[in-house]
Every structure is written in structure tokens, then in C-alpha cells.
Scaffold this active site. Structure first.
Site, PDB file in Angstrom:
ATOM      1  N   LYS A  16       6.856  45.569-141.398  1.00 29.60           N
ATOM      2  CA  LYS A  16       6.225  45.782-142.721  1.00 29.60           C
ATOM      3  C   LYS A  16       6.540  44.852-143.716  1.00 29.60           C
ATOM      4  O   LYS A  16       5.940  45.162-145.062  1.00 29.60           O
ATOM      5  CB  LYS A  16       6.769  47.142-143.115  1.00 29.60           C
ATOM      6  CG  LYS A  16       6.545  48.262-142.177  1.00 29.60           C
ATOM      7  CD  LYS A  16       6.905  49.683-142.586  1.00 29.60           C
ATOM      8  CE  LYS A  16       6.826  50.815-141.420  1.00 29.60           C
ATOM      9  NZ  LYS A  16       5.539  51.076-141.094  1.00 29.60           N
ATOM     10  N   LYS A  66      19.014  37.150-135.921  1.00 31.18           N
ATOM     11  CA  LYS A  66      19.670  37.062-136.844  1.00 31.18           C
ATOM     12  C   LYS A  66      21.158  36.078-136.772  1.00 31.18           C
ATOM     13  O   LYS A  66      21.783  35.559-137.775  1.00 31.18           O
ATOM     14  CB  LYS A  66      20.267  38.405-137.354  1.00 31.18           C
ATOM     15  CG  LYS A  66      19.100  38.822-137.880  1.00 31.18           C
ATOM     16  CD  LYS A  66      19.386  40.511-138.835  1.00 31.18           C
ATOM     17  CE  LYS A  66      18.374  41.257-139.097  1.00 31.18           C
ATOM     18  NZ  LYS A  66      18.678  42.522-139.805  1.00 31.18           N
ATOM     19  N   ALA A 128      28.772  48.649-133.859  1.00 30.57           N
ATOM     20  CA  ALA A 128      29.646  47.604-133.794  1.00 30.57           C
ATOM     21  C   ALA A 128      28.715  46.219-133.523  1.00 30.57           C
ATOM     22  O   ALA A 128      29.248  45.274-133.487  1.00 30.57           O
ATOM     23  CB  ALA A 128      30.882  47.530-133.269  1.00 30.57           C
ATOM     24  N   ARG A 152      30.932  52.901-129.133  1.00 24.96           N
ATOM     25  CA  ARG A 152      31.116  53.610-127.619  1.00 24.96           C
ATOM     26  C   ARG A 152      31.958  52.306-127.033  1.00 24.96           C
ATOM     27  O   ARG A 152      32.874  52.865-126.140  1.00 24.96           O
ATOM     28  CB  ARG A 152      29.540  53.298-127.047  1.00 24.96           C
ATOM     29  CG  ARG A 152      29.303  53.906-125.961  1.00 24.96           C
ATOM     30  CD  ARG A 152      27.999  54.079-125.539  1.00 24.96           C
ATOM     31  NE  ARG A 152      27.227  52.492-125.608  1.00 24.96           N
ATOM     32  CZ  ARG A 152      25.988  52.302-125.435  1.00 24.96           C
ATOM     33  NH1 ARG A 152      25.255  53.231-125.109  1.00 24.96           N
ATOM     34  NH2 ARG A 152      25.486  51.108-125.399  1.00 24.96           N
ATOM     35  N   THR A 153      31.676  51.134-127.399  1.00 25.77           N
ATOM     36  CA  THR A 153      32.703  50.430-126.591  1.00 25.77           C
ATOM     37  C   THR A 153      33.992  49.975-127.643  1.00 25.77           C
ATOM     38  O   THR A 153      33.272  49.357-128.713  1.00 25.77           O
ATOM     39  CB  THR A 153      31.903  48.852-126.484  1.00 25.77           C
ATOM     40  OG1 THR A 153      30.816  49.044-125.674  1.00 25.77           O
ATOM     41  CG2 THR A 153      32.879  47.905-125.747  1.00 25.77           C
ATOM     42  N   MET A 211      19.842  54.055-140.061  1.00 26.96           N
ATOM     43  CA  MET A 211      19.143  52.728-140.366  1.00 26.96           C
ATOM     44  C   MET A 211      17.770  52.487-139.845  1.00 26.96           C
ATOM     45  O   MET A 211      17.125  51.713-140.080  1.00 26.96           O
ATOM     46  CB  MET A 211      20.095  51.618-139.975  1.00 26.96           C
ATOM     47  CG  MET A 211      21.238  51.342-140.839  1.00 26.96           C
ATOM     48  SD  MET A 211      21.882  49.825-140.628  1.00 26.96           S
ATOM     49  CE  MET A 211      23.549  49.994-141.338  1.00 26.96           C
TER      50      MET A 211
HETATM   51  P1  ATR Z   1      22.100  45.508-133.574  1.00 20.38           P
HETATM   52  O1  ATR Z   1      22.306  44.113-133.927  1.00 20.38           O
HETATM   53  O2  ATR Z   1      20.898  45.905-133.770  1.00 20.38           O
HETATM   54  O3  ATR Z   1      23.345  46.168-134.131  1.00 20.38           O
HETATM   55  P2  ATR Z   1      23.211  45.433-130.976  1.00 20.38           P
HETATM   56  O4  ATR Z   1      24.390  44.348-131.132  1.00 20.38           O
HETATM   57  O5  ATR Z   1      22.808  45.443-129.682  1.00 20.38           O
HETATM   58  O6  ATR Z   1      22.282  45.722-132.025  1.00 20.38           O
HETATM   59  O7  ATR Z   1      24.414  46.738-131.141  1.00 20.38           O
HETATM   60  C1  ATR Z   1      23.829  47.921-130.893  1.00 20.38           C
HETATM   61  C2  ATR Z   1      24.909  49.172-131.241  1.00 20.38           C
HETATM   62  O8  ATR Z   1      24.421  50.307-130.774  1.00 20.38           O
HETATM   63  C3  ATR Z   1      26.071  48.816-130.410  1.00 20.38           C
HETATM   64  O9  ATR Z   1      27.176  49.319-131.301  1.00 20.38           O
HETATM   65  C4  ATR Z   1      26.052  49.763-129.370  1.00 20.38           C
HETATM   66  O10 ATR Z   1      27.089  50.512-128.784  1.00 20.38           O
HETATM   67  P3  ATR Z   1      27.946  49.289-127.587  1.00 20.38           P
HETATM   68  O11 ATR Z   1      28.633  48.195-128.394  1.00 20.38           O
HETATM   69  O12 ATR Z   1      28.851  50.313-127.127  1.00 20.38           O
HETATM   70  O13 ATR Z   1      26.914  48.800-126.732  1.00 20.38           O
HETATM   71  C5  ATR Z   1      25.408  51.066-130.060  1.00 20.38           C
HETATM   72  N1  ATR Z   1      24.395  51.905-129.126  1.00 20.38           N
HETATM   73  C6  ATR Z   1      23.652  51.807-128.563  1.00 20.38           C
HETATM   74  N2  ATR Z   1      23.095  52.742-127.813  1.00 20.38           N
HETATM   75  C7  ATR Z   1      24.032  53.641-128.113  1.00 20.38           C
HETATM   76  C8  ATR Z   1      24.289  55.094-127.629  1.00 20.38           C
HETATM   77  N3  ATR Z   1      23.322  55.756-126.804  1.00 20.38           N
HETATM   78  N4  ATR Z   1      25.137  55.836-128.137  1.00 20.38           N
HETATM   79  C9  ATR Z   1      26.115  55.225-128.861  1.00 20.38           C
HETATM   80  N5  ATR Z   1      25.913  53.692-129.284  1.00 20.38           N
HETATM   81  C10 ATR Z   1      25.052  53.327-128.971  1.00 20.38           C
END
Ligand code: ATR
Length: 267
Positions: A16, A66, A128, A152-153, A211
Site C-alpha cells: 500500500k 530489511k 524476536a 517461542r524460541t 502489527m
Molecule cells: P520478522 O522479521 O517479520 O519479525 P522473523 O524474523 O521470521 O520475521 O520472525 C518471526 C517471529 O514470529 C519470530 O519471533 C517467531 O518465533 P521463533 O523465533 O520462535 O520462530 C514468531 N512466530 C512465528 N510464528 C509463531 C507462532 N505460531 N507462535 C509464536 N511465535 C511465532
């Protein structure tokens, strides 16, 4: 002479940003064109070099570039350096100036548009990845009582916690805690999933902020409503506010954003 800008991403068709910047340009009477550019996943550097050679003034950067934009920048603002993520490039005198306006966009949406005070509030930031990293310092600078990062991690959350000097842990660690502002910076809504938040996480009168955005409330915002979050907002306001901050960097003018948010909401 018309100045040229664009947003680079992959995919990019849904963006957008061209619409938002066209509205800003009209409002501020700026002679500029803002396009959308699909870069091959291994072709970000070449795409930026082409834009520079063609005389573009700058560009926005979105998924998945990014981090590469951060590496490619020849100089960085403090907030972009902290975030290790760049969403705004300015081309000047052969240099590539990298900034990150996501955090400023979030802060402005929460503070100005939604009227929520960040100062003194307890903030839970979920995720994170790059999206979370981009907003920690700007949130911190507003003087909240607490920012806690849950992921999660858990190791990834802990690394960010150490870097920024804030609390961090797993979703289980949230048991018994409650927050005034709960921000979803994970990509879970894309998969129709919700991070495993314990009961009682939303304090009285709290704000749930995703977000992500969409025509319908995201799965996280539906969950938040059922779990007692009084106020809920998706990331459309943040999208427009981060664009306004980029526009300010490039053009030195602050466009009015309320009408642009309303327009996007209705289309
Ligand atoms: P971005 O740059 O958009 O933040 P990313 O670096 O892939 O994308 O990070 C995605 C985030 O969403 C991570 O914190 C991920 O958790 P992990 O680090 O454990 O992978 C989190 N995430 C994605 N799916 C999730 C879910 N179903 N439940 C909880 N956290 C999730």
C-alpha cells in the site's frame, strides 16, 4: 523535475506504500513519483544499484530485504543500527543512508492516534525477529515502566533482552504477569495462530496491538477481545505512520496521517 522513490520487496504487489506516498505528495504539494519494485530474492543489491544509477532519491525496503538493506547502508541512524534492520534508504552524494522508521511509526500510532500513554506502562512485546527488533529502542525511549520480550524460541528473546537491557523469556514465563500494552510482533497471525499467552495477561484497560492488519480483525485481536483486552488495534496506523516518517526524512515535511489511515481503512 519529478523526484523518484519506490518500495522494494518480494512479494510486492500487495504493498500500500505507493498509495500512501501519493496521498502525502498531493497533500504536501511535492512533485514526486513513488513506485513498487519486485526484486529477485538474490537481487536486492543490484536493484538498489540500478535505482541509484537512475537517479532515484531513496526507497523503502520491505520483506525479505530489511537485513540486507542494513548491511548495504554506508551510514546508519542509531535506531537503524540498534534494529539491525533498515526500511528507509536515502541516496545522497553516492552514499546510502539507512534508517528504520517502524518503531517511530508504532510509537506515534499508539501515542498520538490511539491516545495511549507509553510512559509508565508495562509492555509485552511478542516475537524476536526483525519486526520486534525494529521497535524496541523507540518504545524504550518513551519511558515505559517495563518492556518484556517473549518468544517461542527463548534464546532469541534472551539475546535481545541482554542487548537492550530489558526482561525476556518464554511464554510460560509470563504466567502471573499482566501488561498494559501487548504487542504482537510475531508473524503468527499470517498462519492464523496465536502465541500461547496465559490467562490474565491483559491488565485492566489494556491495549492489544497487532502489527499485522487485514480487512477483518486478526486472529490475535479476536483472541485479545475474548481474553479481556479493552482496546484493540491492528498495524494499519503503524504502516501509515512509518511511511510518514520516511516522507519526513526525504522531504522534510510531516503529512497529516488521519485522513490517509481512514482512506485505506475504507478501501
Ligand atoms: P520478522 O522479521 O517479520 O519479525 P522473523 O524474523 O521470521 O520475521 O520472525 C518471526 C517471529 O514470529 C519470530 O519471533 C517467531 O518465533 P521463533 O523465533 O520462535 O520462530 C514468531 N512466530 C512465528 N510464528 C509463531 C507462532 N505460531 N507462535 C509464536 N511465535 C511465532
Amino acid at each position: 523535475m519529478t523526484d523518484h522513490y519506490a518500495v522494494i520487496g518480494n512479494p510486492i504487489a500487495h504493498s500500500k506504500s505507493p498509495l500512501i506516498h501519493a496521498e502525502f505528495a498531493k497533500q504536501c504539494r511535492q512533485d514526486l513519483h513513488y513506485g513498487r519494485i519486485l526484486a529477485p530474492v538474490d537481487g536486492f543489491r543490484d536493484t538498489v544499484a540500478r535505482l541509484q544509477a537512475e537517479g532515484y532519491k531513496g526507497c523503502n525496503v520491505t520483506v525479505p530485504f530489511k537485513l540486507e538493506a542494513w548491511k548495504l547502508s554506508t551510514s546508519l541512524t542509531r535506531r537503524a543500527g540498534d534494529a539491525e534492520s533498515v526500511n528507509t534508504l536515502s541516496f545522497q552524494d553516492g552514499g546510502i543512508y539507512g534508517d528504520n522508521t517502524d518503531g517511530a511509526g508504532l510509537v506515534r500510532d499508539i501515542g498520538s492516534n490511539l491516545g495511549f500513554s507509553i510512559r509508565g506502562s508495562r509492555i509485552l512485546l511478542m516475537g524476536a525477529g526483525g519486526a520486534a527488533r525494529g521497535v524496541i529502542r523507540p518504545l524504550h525511549d518513551e519511558g515505559p515502566a517495563e518492556i518484556f520480550i517473549a518468544n517461542r524460541t527463548v534464546e532469541k528473546a534472551k539475546l535481545l533482552g541482554e542487548k537492550f537491557g530489558i526482561g525476556a523469556g518464554s511464554y510460560e514465563d509470563l504466567s502471573g504477569k499482566s501488561f498494559d500494552i501487548v504487542i504482537n510482533a510475531t508473524s503468527s497471525s499470517l498462519k492464523e495462530e496465536v502465541p500461547p499467552l496465559p490467562q490474565g495477561i491483559f491488565a485492566q484497560g489494556s491495549l492489544a496491538y497487532d502489527m499485522m492488519y487485514g480487512k477483518e480483525p486478526t486472529v490475535f485481536l479476536k483472541f485479545a477481545e475474548a481474553a479481556g483486552a479493552k482496546y484493540r488495534a491492528d498495524g494499519l496506523g503503524m504502516l501509515v505512520e512509518q511511511a510518514a516518517e520516511s516522507f519526513y526524512i526525504w522531504r522534510g515535511m510531516r503529512p497529516e496521517t488521519g485522513s490517509v489511515i481512514a482512506k485505506l481503512r475504507s478501501c
